[in-house]
Each structure stands twice: as structure tokens, then as C-alpha cells.
Scaffold this motif. Structure first.
Motif, PDB file in Angstrom:
ATOM      1  N   UNK A  49       0.838  -1.197   0.000  1.00 22.59           N
ATOM      2  CA  UNK A  49       0.000   0.000   0.000  1.00 22.59           C
ATOM      3  C   UNK A  49       0.875   1.248   0.000  1.00 22.59           C
ATOM      4  N   UNK A  50       0.526   2.201  -0.865  1.00 28.83           N
ATOM      5  CA  UNK A  50       1.187   3.500  -0.896  1.00 28.83           C
ATOM      6  C   UNK A  50       0.113   4.571  -0.838  1.00 28.83           C
ATOM      7  N   UNK A  51       0.380   5.613  -0.098  1.00 29.16           N
ATOM      8  CA  UNK A  51      -0.581   6.704   0.049  1.00 29.16           C
ATOM      9  C   UNK A  51       0.129   8.040  -0.137  1.00 29.16           C
ATOM     10  N   UNK A  52      -0.639   9.106  -0.005  1.00 32.39           N
ATOM     11  CA  UNK A  52      -0.063  10.445  -0.130  1.00 32.39           C
ATOM     12  C   UNK A  52       0.951  10.743   0.965  1.00 32.39           C
ATOM     13  N   UNK A  53       0.960   9.924   1.999  1.00 30.78           N
ATOM     14  CA  UNK A  53       1.910  10.135   3.090  1.00 30.78           C
ATOM     15  C   UNK A  53       3.295   9.580   2.780  1.00 30.78           C
ATOM     16  N   UNK A  54       3.408   8.806   1.688  1.00 29.10           N
ATOM     17  CA  UNK A  54       4.700   8.239   1.320  1.00 29.10           C
ATOM     18  C   UNK A  54       5.519   9.292   0.577  1.00 29.10           C
ATOM     19  N   UNK A  55       6.635   9.712   1.141  1.00 28.79           N
ATOM     20  CA  UNK A  55       7.385  10.823   0.545  1.00 28.79           C
ATOM     21  C   UNK A  55       8.050  10.434  -0.769  1.00 28.79           C
ATOM     22  N   UNK A  56       8.028  11.353  -1.715  1.00 25.72           N
ATOM     23  CA  UNK A  56       8.751  11.218  -2.975  1.00 25.72           C
ATOM     24  C   UNK A  56       9.059  12.630  -3.450  1.00 25.72           C
ATOM     25  N   UNK A  57      10.196  12.840  -4.064  1.00 28.21           N
ATOM     26  CA  UNK A  57      10.553  14.195  -4.502  1.00 28.21           C
ATOM     27  C   UNK A  57       9.609  14.691  -5.598  1.00 28.21           C
ATOM     28  N   UNK A  58       9.535  15.990  -5.732  1.00 29.23           N
ATOM     29  CA  UNK A  58       8.707  16.593  -6.774  1.00 29.23           C
ATOM     30  C   UNK A  58       9.205  16.160  -8.151  1.00 29.23           C
ATOM     31  N   UNK A  59       8.279  15.638  -8.975  1.00 26.76           N
ATOM     32  CA  UNK A  59       8.668  15.112 -10.284  1.00 26.76           C
ATOM     33  C   UNK A  59       8.782  16.194 -11.344  1.00 26.76           C
ATOM     34  N   UNK A  60       8.310  17.392 -11.055  1.00 30.46           N
ATOM     35  CA  UNK A  60       8.418  18.479 -12.013  1.00 30.46           C
ATOM     36  C   UNK A  60       7.386  18.385 -13.121  1.00 30.46           C
ATOM     37  N   UNK A  61       7.720  18.961 -14.271  1.00 29.28           N
ATOM     38  CA  UNK A  61       6.805  19.010 -15.408  1.00 29.28           C
ATOM     39  C   UNK A  61       7.409  18.294 -16.602  1.00 29.28           C
ATOM     40  N   UNK A  62       6.584  17.735 -17.478  1.00 28.55           N
ATOM     41  CA  UNK A  62       7.120  17.085 -18.685  1.00 28.55           C
ATOM     42  C   UNK A  62       7.941  18.067 -19.519  1.00 28.55           C
ATOM     43  N   UNK A  63       9.073  17.603 -19.990  1.00 33.70           N
ATOM     44  CA  UNK A  63       9.918  18.429 -20.837  1.00 33.70           C
ATOM     45  C   UNK A  63      10.844  19.374 -20.111  1.00 33.70           C
ATOM     46  N   UNK A  64      10.813  19.352 -18.768  1.00 38.66           N
ATOM     47  CA  UNK A  64      11.675  20.214 -17.973  1.00 38.66           C
ATOM     48  C   UNK A  64      12.458  19.375 -16.972  1.00 38.66           C
ATOM     49  N   UNK A  69      -1.638  10.090 -23.522  1.00 41.65           N
ATOM     50  CA  UNK A  69      -1.594  10.784 -22.235  1.00 41.65           C
ATOM     51  C   UNK A  69      -0.134  11.038 -21.875  1.00 41.65           C
ATOM     52  N   UNK A  70       0.167  12.243 -21.455  1.00 38.73           N
ATOM     53  CA  UNK A  70       1.525  12.566 -21.025  1.00 38.73           C
ATOM     54  C   UNK A  70       1.759  12.009 -19.621  1.00 38.73           C
ATOM     55  N   UNK A  71       2.766  11.160 -19.484  1.00 42.85           N
ATOM     56  CA  UNK A  71       3.128  10.574 -18.186  1.00 42.85           C
ATOM     57  C   UNK A  71       1.905  10.020 -17.471  1.00 42.85           C
ATOM     58  N   UNK A  72       1.262   8.987 -18.017  1.00 42.36           N
ATOM     59  CA  UNK A  72       0.045   8.452 -17.395  1.00 42.36           C
ATOM     60  C   UNK A  72       0.256   7.886 -15.999  1.00 42.36           C
ATOM     61  N   UNK A  73       1.485   7.524 -15.643  1.00 43.88           N
ATOM     62  CA  UNK A  73       1.748   6.991 -14.304  1.00 43.88           C
ATOM     63  C   UNK A  73       2.055   8.092 -13.298  1.00 43.88           C
ATOM     64  N   UNK A  74       2.193   9.330 -13.772  1.00 44.08           N
ATOM     65  CA  UNK A  74       2.522  10.437 -12.871  1.00 44.08           C
ATOM     66  C   UNK A  74       1.454  10.646 -11.820  1.00 44.08           C
ATOM     67  N   UNK A  75       1.885  10.851 -10.606  1.00 42.26           N
ATOM     68  CA  UNK A  75       0.947  11.048  -9.510  1.00 42.26           C
ATOM     69  C   UNK A  75       0.588   9.787  -8.766  1.00 42.26           C
ATOM     70  N   UNK A  76       0.923   8.633  -9.336  1.00 45.65           N
ATOM     71  CA  UNK A  76       0.728   7.367  -8.625  1.00 45.65           C
ATOM     72  C   UNK A  76       1.714   7.316  -7.467  1.00 45.65           C
ATOM     73  N   UNK A  77       1.196   7.196  -6.268  1.00 43.04           N
ATOM     74  CA  UNK A  77       2.098   7.196  -5.098  1.00 43.04           C
ATOM     75  C   UNK A  77       3.107   6.058  -5.193  1.00 43.04           C
ATOM     76  N   UNK A  78       2.666   4.905  -5.692  1.00 36.18           N
ATOM     77  CA  UNK A  78       3.571   3.768  -5.835  1.00 36.18           C
ATOM     78  C   UNK A  78       4.654   4.069  -6.872  1.00 36.18           C
ATOM     79  N   UNK A  79       4.259   4.535  -8.058  1.00 34.20           N
ATOM     80  CA  UNK A  79       5.236   4.781  -9.120  1.00 34.20           C
ATOM     81  C   UNK A  79       6.209   5.883  -8.724  1.00 34.20           C
ATOM     82  N   UNK A  80       5.701   6.943  -8.114  1.00 37.01           N
ATOM     83  CA  UNK A  80       6.594   8.046  -7.726  1.00 37.01           C
ATOM     84  C   UNK A  80       7.613   7.575  -6.687  1.00 37.01           C
ATOM     85  N   UNK A  81       7.157   6.794  -5.717  1.00 34.46           N
ATOM     86  CA  UNK A  81       8.086   6.295  -4.683  1.00 34.46           C
ATOM     87  C   UNK A  81       9.074   5.285  -5.283  1.00 34.46           C
ATOM     88  N   UNK A  82       8.568   4.410  -6.149  1.00 30.26           N
ATOM     89  CA  UNK A  82       9.441   3.402  -6.761  1.00 30.26           C
ATOM     90  C   UNK A  82      10.480   4.073  -7.660  1.00 30.26           C
TER      91      UNK A  82
END
Length: 484
Positions: free
Chosen positions: A60-75, A376-389
Motif C-alpha cells: 500500500x502506498x498513500x499520499x503520506x509516502x514521501x517522494x521528490x517533486x517530479x516536475x513538469x514534462x519536458x523540464x 496521455x503525457x506521463x500516465x503513471x505520474x501522480x501514482x504514489x507507488x510509481x513516484x516512490x518506486x
């Protein structure tokens, strides 16, 4: 419409808590007899699985699982993609691989690929592929300005680059319209064959690319490490170390850092572990952005070429390979790969036939045209699991990279045995898990068809060896089945 009038889909439901989830899962584990005495705070640890890079994948991953800011596509740091619009407009580059040494067969296969969905070519030249002296003939009917060519010529990289550039010149292609990659990769050749790495080859090929602003010259290929059994973090670390070694060689020869960075492309394996593949590609962009930032380059990103993993392919029940490559291609697209190669389902048996190549092409078509995976641009973006992984893989890859750098760089890490030693430990652990049944191979270690009629294919040309081993995890189990 006021904010009070907006529909809130969860408005009539009480907010769920992590403790409630733990208690519900605990009840299932107790009733099923898995662990009758499990405590609530032990639930997540009981269901977690350990990666070969030493961190856990939790249930289980939630919004409480820390991950750095992923920024914006193309930057920078390009975690969310190397281009602002992702692959929305045209999908990813469908790059088909050709290694049949027969020029006539390869010519027919190239035209069939380009007529039915392929958008670029990946040509193996020299040992393990086409003879170098037929390259111009094979490309005679190809509009190379519309279908870019990526070379994989090993020790013949300089000669193959000269031939390909001559083909463009003979066809009247303007320098600004020459695209693709001349494919020099002496470090990848060192990893596969054990031959000394001649970085002057990379310099010579990069010089030939000058004057062609849209042409890449060098591939930092991570496939040799993946095919030797590496973890995802080790694959990342070796790839970044390869890129840094090429930057050093090119700038040491007088090229500006931006010119050097502009000539590089990375190649990674895409596996049937879709989330690991997505996270690996996102992490790779983050790591390279950090390297180029430290180097002072304004060219901060590099294209990614994802190739469906050869280690997951099986000779027995090869039809299952279609499922594996479909998942891997999906993951590569979601992860933001610029180009994707789907290996035909019979590639573990020998040279693929026309039907297998067609299925490989159609895999792209279904995902891009029908499933709209690239829409879709970065369809996995925002997934707590994907961002943490992504973050955990980036840290694991950076740790491998810095260890290689402390050893004096990739060439010295090869010579000292550091690279082989680290990958061998992972390969041994992975093989043990397959042998113990903790990981399975459908059609081989589970659900084998004892009465299966084997497919026969033309043997593939021998590939130079002597460096890191090349493995297919199904191979020892297939041998046992065939011997029983």
C-alpha cells in the motif's frame, strides 16, 4: 457552477484510514491461515516483497509516502518525460531490429516493417548480423530521410558509420535531415566480448556526426548488464557510468560538452514487470539530468530506446512471449521511452519469421492506435507507488554509479571485476528464486505443455561473447523438460 455545487464523488463515504485497511487485511490473513497471530502493525511487512536492489515493494502506498517533486514534462529533471507534449502527437518511434545475415531476406523484412507500422530501423552489422559490405544494398529502397537508421556495428562502428552517411549523401538527403544513430558503443562491446574498450572509436564516430544536427552518434547500451542478470538499479548505474565515460572521452578530445551530450542515446530493457520498467525509465532521465547539470551542459536530456527483455523470452511455449512483450511494450510507452523495439516472440529460438515480425509490429499498433497509451503525457505520474518506486530506483542506480566512479570509472570497474561481481550476485539470487518456485516462468516452470511441438527457426548468427554472460532464465528449466 459554484464550488458548493460541484460533484464530489466521495462526499457520501467516510474517509478510509490506513489502520482500517490494515485491520481488514489482517482479518483475511488470519482466516486464510497464512498468519493467524499477525499483529496489525506487521501486516504491511508480511505482504512486502524485496527487490534485488535492497528496498521493499509494499502492498500500500498513500499520499503520506514521501517522494521528490517530479516536475513538469519536458523540464528538468525530466522524470515526467523528455518532451513537453510527451508522445501524444505521433506515438513513440517503432524501431524494428534486423540481424538476419542474408541481405535479400533483410531487405524484404525492412520494407515489410516500414510498410506496416515501423517508423525506424535498428540494423545489426558485422558479427551477429549483416555483412558490412551489403549495408548500402540493403538500404537501396529505403527512404532514409523518413525512416531513420540506428546502427549496431560493434568493432566495425567507424566503417559502418561511413557507409551509412554515404548512403544519405547518395540519396541527396540534406545534412539537417539526417537522423538516427551511428551506434558507436565501445563500452557495450567491452561488456559483451571482454575486448578492450577503444573510446577513440566513439570520438571518431562523433566527429563524423558533426554537421548533422539531428544525428546521434553513440549509444549508451544497458542491455549487456540486463542480459547478464543485473538488477534494475545496477542497469541504471552502469548506463549512467557509460554515459559519463563517453562525455569524458568526447570532451577530452575537444568537443564542447553540449555537442558531446547531444550525440548520446540510452538503451534500456523493458520487462514484464510493468511498474519496475516504468519507474526505471523515469529514474534514468532524472539521473542523467543530474549528471548533465553537474557537467554544465545545457543539453540536459537524452533519448531513450527501450527493448523488450531477451532474458524473459522462452523457447518452450513461445506464444506466451507475446503476452510478455505486450506488457513490456506498454510499460516502455507509459514510462516515456522515445523509441521501442518489441522482439518477435520466436527470437529465443532463432531468426524470427514474417509472422512473428508482424505480431511484434502489431503490438505497437494496438497500444498506440487502439489503446491510446501514448495519448496521455506521463500516465503513471501522480501514482504514489510509481513516484516512490522511481525515487528508490534512482537512489539505487546512483549508488551503483558512484561506486563505479570511486573505482576509477567504468573501464577500471570492468578490469577490477567489480561490475561482474555485483551482477553475478544478483544473477545467482534471481536464479535461486526461480529454482525455489518463488518466481515462475509460465509455460516452463509452471503450466508446461509436455506434448508441445517445438517451433523450428533458422539459427541466428553467433554473437561475440567472452565478456559478461548472457542469460535466459528459462533456459536451464527448458533443458530439464526436454531431457525428461
Amino acid at each position: 457552477m459554484t464550488s458548493a455545487e460541484r460533484l464530489s464523488l466521495a462526499a457520501d463515504f467516510p474517509a478510509a484510514t490506513r489502520d482500517q485497511w490494515r485491520e481488514l487485511v489482517r482479518g483475511v490473513l488470519r482466516k486464510s491461515g497464512v498468519d493467524p497471530d499477525i499483529a496489525p502493525d506487521e501486516v504491511e511487512a508480511a505482504l512486502a516483497s524485496q527487490t534485488y536492489d535492497g528496498f521493499a515493494v509494499r502492498p500500500l502506498y498513500t499520499a503520506d509516502d514521501p517522494a521528490p517533486e517530479a516536475g513538469f514534462p519536458g523540464l528538468p529533471p525530466f522524470v515526467r518525460g523528455g518532451a513537453p507534449d510527451g508522445r501524444v502527437l505521433a506515438g513513440w518511434d517503432v524501431r524494428q531490429r534486423h540481424a538476419d545475415p542474408d541481405p535479400a531476406t533483410t531487405s524484404r523484412a525492412i520494407l515489410a516493417d516500414l510498410e506496416h507500422g515501423g517508423t525506424s530501423l535498428w540494423l545489426v552489422v558485422g558479427a551477429g548480423g549483416l555483412p558490412g559490405d551489403v549495408l548500402a544494398d540493403v538500404l537501396a529502397d529505403v527512404y532514409v530521410d523518413l525512416a531513420p537508421v540506428t546502427l549496431d556495428a560493434g568493432r566495425d562502428a567507424v566503417a559502418a558509420a561511413d557507409t551509412l552517411l554515404a548512403v544519405h549523401a547518395d540519396k541527396g538527403v540534406a545534412d539537417s535531415e539526417v537522423r538516427g544513430n551511428l551506434g558507436a558503443d565501445p563500452l557495450g562491446l567491452r561488456a559483451r566480448t571482454g575486448e578492450p574498450a577503444d573510446l577513440d572509436v566513439a570520438v571518431e564516430v562523433a566527429r563524423r556526426a558533426q554537421g548533422h544536427p539531428n544525428l546521434r552518434a553513440i549509444v549508451a547500451d544497458a542491455l549487456p548488464y540486463h542480459e547478464a542478470g543485473s538488477s534494475d538499479g545496477q542497469e541504471l548505474g552502469c548506463a549512467i557510468a557509460t554515459g559519463v565515460a563517453y562525455l569524458r572521452a568526447l570532451t577530452g578530445a575537444g568537443l564542447a560538452v553540449d555537442e558531446a551530450a547531444r550525440r548520446l542515446e540510452f538503451r534500456f530493457a523493458a520487462t514484464a514487470d510493468q511498474f519496475a520498467t516504468i519507474a526505471k525509465l523515469r529514474a534514468a532521465r532524472r539521473l542523467w539530468a543530474r549528471v548533465t547539470e553537474v557537467c554544465g551542459a545545457s543539453v540536459r536530456s537524452a533519448p531513450q530506446h527501450a527493448v523488450t527483455s531477451s532474458t524473459m523470452m522462452t523457447r518452450r511455449d513461445p506464444w506466451v512471449n507475446m503476452l510478455r512483450t505486450t506488457v513490456a511494450c506498454f510499460a516502455a510507452g507509459v514510462g516515456g521511452a522515445d523509441a521501442v523495439t518489441v522482439l518477435p516472440f520466436d527470437s529465443a529460438i532463432g531468426l524470427p519469421d514474417a509472422f512473428a515480425r508482424r505480431i511484434a509490429r502489431n503490438t505497437h499498433s494496438i497500444l498506440v492506435e487502439e489503446s491510446k497509451v501514448a495519448g496521455v503525457i506521463d500516465p503513471a505520474g501522480g501514482s504514489w507507488y510509481v513516484e516512490r518506486h522511481t525515487d528508490e530506483l534512482a537512489r539505487a542506480g546512483w549508488a551503483v554509479f558512484t561506486e563505479i566512479e570511486r573505482a576509477g570509472g567504468l573501464v577500471r570497474a570492468f578490469d577490477s571485476g567489480l561490475v561482474d561481481e555485483k551482477i553475478a550476485a544478483t544473477r545467482t539470487a534471481r536464479t535461486a528464486r526461480f529454482a525455489a518456485g518463488e518466481e515462475s516462468i509460465t509455460g516452463v516452470t509452471v503450466f508446461p505443455n509436455e506434448d508441445e511441438k517445438p517451433l523450428n527457426r533458422k539459427p541466428a548468427p553467433p554473437v561475440p561473447g567472452g565478456g559478461l554472460p548472457r542469460v535466459r532464465y528459462a533456459e536451464p528449466f527448458e533443458s530439464k523438460l526436454e531431457g525428461s
